[in-house]
Design an enzyme around this catalytic site. Structure first.
Site, PDB file in Angstrom:
ATOM      1  N   GLY A 183       0.828  -1.214   0.000  1.00 30.95           N
ATOM      2  CA  GLY A 183       0.000   0.000   0.000  1.00 30.95           C
ATOM      3  C   GLY A 183       0.855   1.253   0.000  1.00 30.95           C
ATOM      4  O   GLY A 183       1.914   1.279   0.624  1.00 30.95           O
TER       5      GLY A 183
ATOM      6  N   ASP B 199      -0.159   2.267   8.696  1.00 32.18           N
ATOM      7  CA  ASP B 199      -0.705   1.513   9.827  1.00 32.18           C
ATOM      8  C   ASP B 199       0.145   1.559  11.104  1.00 32.18           C
ATOM      9  O   ASP B 199      -0.348   1.253  12.178  1.00 32.18           O
ATOM     10  CB  ASP B 199      -0.916   0.043   9.427  1.00 32.18           C
ATOM     11  CG  ASP B 199      -1.828  -0.090   8.221  1.00 32.18           C
ATOM     12  OD1 ASP B 199      -2.676   0.800   8.034  1.00 32.18           O
ATOM     13  OD2 ASP B 199      -1.693  -1.067   7.468  1.00 32.18           O
TER      14      ASP B 199
ATOM     15  N   ASP C 215       2.280  -0.507  12.091  1.00 32.24           N
ATOM     16  CA  ASP C 215       2.131  -1.842  12.679  1.00 32.24           C
ATOM     17  C   ASP C 215       3.398  -2.680  12.568  1.00 32.24           C
ATOM     18  O   ASP C 215       3.333  -3.907  12.583  1.00 32.24           O
ATOM     19  CB  ASP C 215       0.955  -2.574  11.999  1.00 32.24           C
ATOM     20  CG  ASP C 215       1.152  -2.707  10.489  1.00 32.24           C
ATOM     21  OD1 ASP C 215       2.093  -2.086   9.949  1.00 32.24           O
ATOM     22  OD2 ASP C 215       0.370  -3.423   9.850  1.00 32.24           O
TER      23      ASP C 215
ATOM     24  N   ASP D 291       5.074  -5.008   5.911  1.00 31.58           N
ATOM     25  CA  ASP D 291       5.646  -6.296   6.302  1.00 31.58           C
ATOM     26  C   ASP D 291       5.595  -7.348   5.193  1.00 31.58           C
ATOM     27  O   ASP D 291       6.482  -8.192   5.089  1.00 31.58           O
ATOM     28  CB  ASP D 291       5.014  -6.815   7.600  1.00 31.58           C
ATOM     29  CG  ASP D 291       3.497  -6.838   7.541  1.00 31.58           C
ATOM     30  OD1 ASP D 291       2.927  -6.427   6.497  1.00 31.58           O
ATOM     31  OD2 ASP D 291       2.875  -7.263   8.524  1.00 31.58           O
TER      32      ASP D 291
ATOM     33  N   ARG E 255       0.983  -5.106  -6.033  1.00 30.74           N
ATOM     34  CA  ARG E 255       1.107  -6.385  -5.330  1.00 30.74           C
ATOM     35  C   ARG E 255       1.343  -7.434  -6.416  1.00 30.74           C
ATOM     36  O   ARG E 255       0.681  -7.408  -7.447  1.00 30.74           O
ATOM     37  CB  ARG E 255      -0.159  -6.656  -4.518  1.00 30.74           C
ATOM     38  CG  ARG E 255      -0.316  -5.616  -3.399  1.00 30.74           C
ATOM     39  CD  ARG E 255      -1.344  -6.010  -2.357  1.00 30.74           C
ATOM     40  NE  ARG E 255      -1.075  -5.342  -1.109  1.00 30.74           N
ATOM     41  CZ  ARG E 255      -1.647  -4.190  -0.721  1.00 30.74           C
ATOM     42  NH1 ARG E 255      -2.543  -3.609  -1.478  1.00 30.74           N
ATOM     43  NH2 ARG E 255      -1.347  -3.645   0.440  1.00 30.74           N
TER      44      ARG E 255
ATOM     45  N   THR F 288       4.217   2.576   5.707  1.00 32.48           N
ATOM     46  CA  THR F 288       2.812   2.175   5.757  1.00 32.48           C
ATOM     47  C   THR F 288       2.104   3.078   6.755  1.00 32.48           C
ATOM     48  O   THR F 288       2.690   3.438   7.778  1.00 32.48           O
ATOM     49  CB  THR F 288       2.634   0.690   6.170  1.00 32.48           C
ATOM     50  OG1 THR F 288       1.265   0.491   6.590  1.00 32.48           O
ATOM     51  CG2 THR F 288       3.531   0.289   7.323  1.00 32.48           C
TER      52      THR F 288
ATOM     53  N   ARG G 265      -5.640  -1.492   9.498  1.00 29.87           N
ATOM     54  CA  ARG G 265      -5.674  -2.968   9.459  1.00 29.87           C
ATOM     55  C   ARG G 265      -5.854  -3.531  10.862  1.00 29.87           C
ATOM     56  O   ARG G 265      -6.802  -3.174  11.545  1.00 29.87           O
ATOM     57  CB  ARG G 265      -4.424  -3.502   8.765  1.00 29.87           C
ATOM     58  CG  ARG G 265      -4.475  -3.218   7.282  1.00 29.87           C
ATOM     59  CD  ARG G 265      -3.891  -4.305   6.487  1.00 29.87           C
ATOM     60  NE  ARG G 265      -2.449  -4.312   6.602  1.00 29.87           N
ATOM     61  CZ  ARG G 265      -1.667  -5.015   5.822  1.00 29.87           C
ATOM     62  NH1 ARG G 265      -2.182  -5.775   4.889  1.00 29.87           N
ATOM     63  NH2 ARG G 265      -0.369  -4.974   5.973  1.00 29.87           N
TER      64      ARG G 265
HETATM   65  P1  ATP Z   1       0.736  -2.867   3.338  1.00 27.71           P
HETATM   66  O1  ATP Z   1       1.120  -3.003   4.804  1.00 27.71           O
HETATM   67  O2  ATP Z   1       0.464  -1.479   2.973  1.00 27.71           O
HETATM   68  O3  ATP Z   1      -0.324  -3.822   2.871  1.00 27.71           O
HETATM   69  P2  ATP Z   1       2.723  -4.717   2.411  1.00 27.71           P
HETATM   70  O4  ATP Z   1       4.128  -4.504   2.003  1.00 27.71           O
HETATM   71  O5  ATP Z   1       2.502  -5.504   3.679  1.00 27.71           O
HETATM   72  O6  ATP Z   1       2.047  -3.278   2.496  1.00 27.71           O
HETATM   73  P3  ATP Z   1       1.662  -6.923   0.805  1.00 27.71           P
HETATM   74  O7  ATP Z   1       0.619  -6.882  -0.256  1.00 27.71           O
HETATM   75  O8  ATP Z   1       1.426  -7.786   1.979  1.00 27.71           O
HETATM   76  O9  ATP Z   1       1.924  -5.393   1.197  1.00 27.71           O
HETATM   77  O10 ATP Z   1       3.050  -7.393   0.126  1.00 27.71           O
HETATM   78  C1  ATP Z   1       3.551  -6.773  -1.045  1.00 27.71           C
HETATM   79  C2  ATP Z   1       4.099  -7.805  -1.993  1.00 27.71           C
HETATM   80  O11 ATP Z   1       5.216  -8.496  -1.393  1.00 27.71           O
HETATM   81  C3  ATP Z   1       3.159  -8.936  -2.383  1.00 27.71           C
HETATM   82  O12 ATP Z   1       2.266  -8.561  -3.405  1.00 27.71           O
HETATM   83  C4  ATP Z   1       4.130 -10.017  -2.863  1.00 27.71           C
HETATM   84  O13 ATP Z   1       4.536  -9.771  -4.192  1.00 27.71           O
HETATM   85  C5  ATP Z   1       5.341  -9.811  -1.942  1.00 27.71           C
HETATM   86  N1  ATP Z   1       5.320 -10.825  -0.874  1.00 27.71           N
HETATM   87  C6  ATP Z   1       4.649 -10.765   0.302  1.00 27.71           C
HETATM   88  N2  ATP Z   1       4.862 -11.883   1.041  1.00 27.71           N
HETATM   89  C7  ATP Z   1       5.696 -12.662   0.308  1.00 27.71           C
HETATM   90  C8  ATP Z   1       6.290 -13.956   0.506  1.00 27.71           C
HETATM   91  N3  ATP Z   1       6.089 -14.660   1.602  1.00 27.71           N
HETATM   92  N4  ATP Z   1       7.089 -14.437  -0.470  1.00 27.71           N
HETATM   93  C9  ATP Z   1       7.315 -13.717  -1.610  1.00 27.71           C
HETATM   94  N5  ATP Z   1       6.778 -12.528  -1.846  1.00 27.71           N
HETATM   95  C10 ATP Z   1       5.986 -11.986  -0.932  1.00 27.71           C
END
Ligand code: ATP
Length: 327
Positions: free
Chosen positions: A15, A132, A134, A107, A76, A130, A176
């Protein structure tokens, strides 16, 4: 100084959050300051797989410090979750000679980079971006301060109409599974009650806060609800109160994505600038598979494993203060 690193790739993922651009600018300028080449990887892991990679200069990040969103775009990627997708990403990085990575995201993005590091051993540092707040290993994530200010501004406006029409408003804020935005926008906005996932407040306890309004003719109030609330979101809580009592004139506002945009506050700009520089300096001093953050106003590097297994708990003191002030 790690002179083996010559080309640093930077990307935003997950995000978007206000202040990501300030972080990109800091990474780019710090890299150039230390005589390294720097490349922007577009659309997070999607662009890494597609080879959507552009060389950046100090001037290409001019006039973005104050802008919300991310000039590198975010996405994503399902494909990156599979080993074949990550292989494609690695081949693209190799083609461009990129030998170190800086990710700005949440994360999930860190989890992806950790898996990638274990497979391909490219030195990598994550920057927490982020709204959040978090993520453990940092007191603040980039974007959280701006998003909370946006929520406070909205609550102030809603309070005006709540008072004028004697209405009870339920305002749902983002976060979240974390109550950070809710607790602090609730305190700053003078909420009558704040519902966060970390608290154990029941619906009965919430109703007990609102009910005395019937005796004291206090019809107007604002209840701030975190989206991760365990006793129901704003719509559900409003419905339950309406079922109990016809006394209140109830309205619901869900702030949603407007909390993610906008110009970052001074706090987020400074935080992003510090973390961006520290991410580059960390890489050049041999840090890898870590997240850079700020703990007690000092830059700190936390191994990804520690970030993954921890939680960023709400300050109990904030919760106590919120309860005292909402009587
Ligand atoms: P936000 O907190 O705003 O949602 P985020 O970084 O946690 O941000 P996610 O959608 O959870 O957002 O993760 C971003 C991208 O990271 C995913 O679309 C995926 O491509 C990659 N990703 C997440 N977890 C894994 C994993 N275990 N192995 C490989 N790639 C991953």
């Amino acid at each position: 100084m790690n002179n083996a690193i010559t080309k640093i790739g930077v990307f935003t993922s997950g995000g978007d959050a206000p202040g990501m651009n300030a972080a990109i600018r800091a990474v780019v300028r710090a890299s150039i300051y230390y005589k390294k080449e720097v490349f922007g990887i577009m659309r997070g892991y999607e662009g890494m797989i597609d080879g959507d990679i552009v060389k950046l200069g100090a001037r290409s990040v001019g006039n973005i410090l104050q802008r919300g969103g991310t000039i590198l775009k975010s996405a994503r990627s399902q494909e990156f979750r599979a080993p074949e997708g990550r292989k494609k990403a690695f081949d693209q990085l190799k083609k461009h000679g990129i030998d170190a990575l800086i990710a700005i995201g949440g994360d999930g993005s860190f989890a992806g980079l950790h898996v990638f590091f274990e497979e391909y051993h490219l030195p990598s540092v994550c920057i927490p971006g982020t709204i959040d707040n978090d993520i453990p290993g940092t007191d603040f994530t980039i974007g959280y301060d701006t998003a909370t200010n946006t929520a406070v501004e909205a609550i102030d406006k809603i309070r005006d109409t709540a008072l004028s029409h004697n209405r009870l408003f339920f305002v749902e804020v983002m976060g979240r599974n974390s109550g950070y935005i809710a607790i602090n926008s609730g305190i700053a906005g003078g909420a009558g009650a704040i519902i966060i996932p970390e608290d154990h407040m029941t619906f009965e306890a919430l109703y007990a806060i609102l009910k005395p309004g019937e005796e004291t003719a206090k019809k107007s109030n604002v209840v701030v609800v975190a989206e991760g609330s365990k006793i129901g979101g704003a719509i559900e809580l409003a419905r339950k109160v309406a079922e109990r009592s016809s006394y209140f004139d109830i309205k619901v506002t869900i702030l949603g994505h407007l909390q993610r945009g906008g110009s970052p506050t001074y706090f987020d700009r400074v935080l992003a600038s510090k973390l961006g520089v520290a991410a580059v300096e960390g890489l050049l001093h041999g840090k890898q598979d870590v997240m850079v953050g700020v703990l007690d106003n000092k830059i700190s590097y936390t191994p990804f494993e520690t970030v993954r297994s921890g939680t960023h708990a709400i300050n109990e003191e904030d919760l106590r203060i919120a309860k005292i002030l909402s009587i």
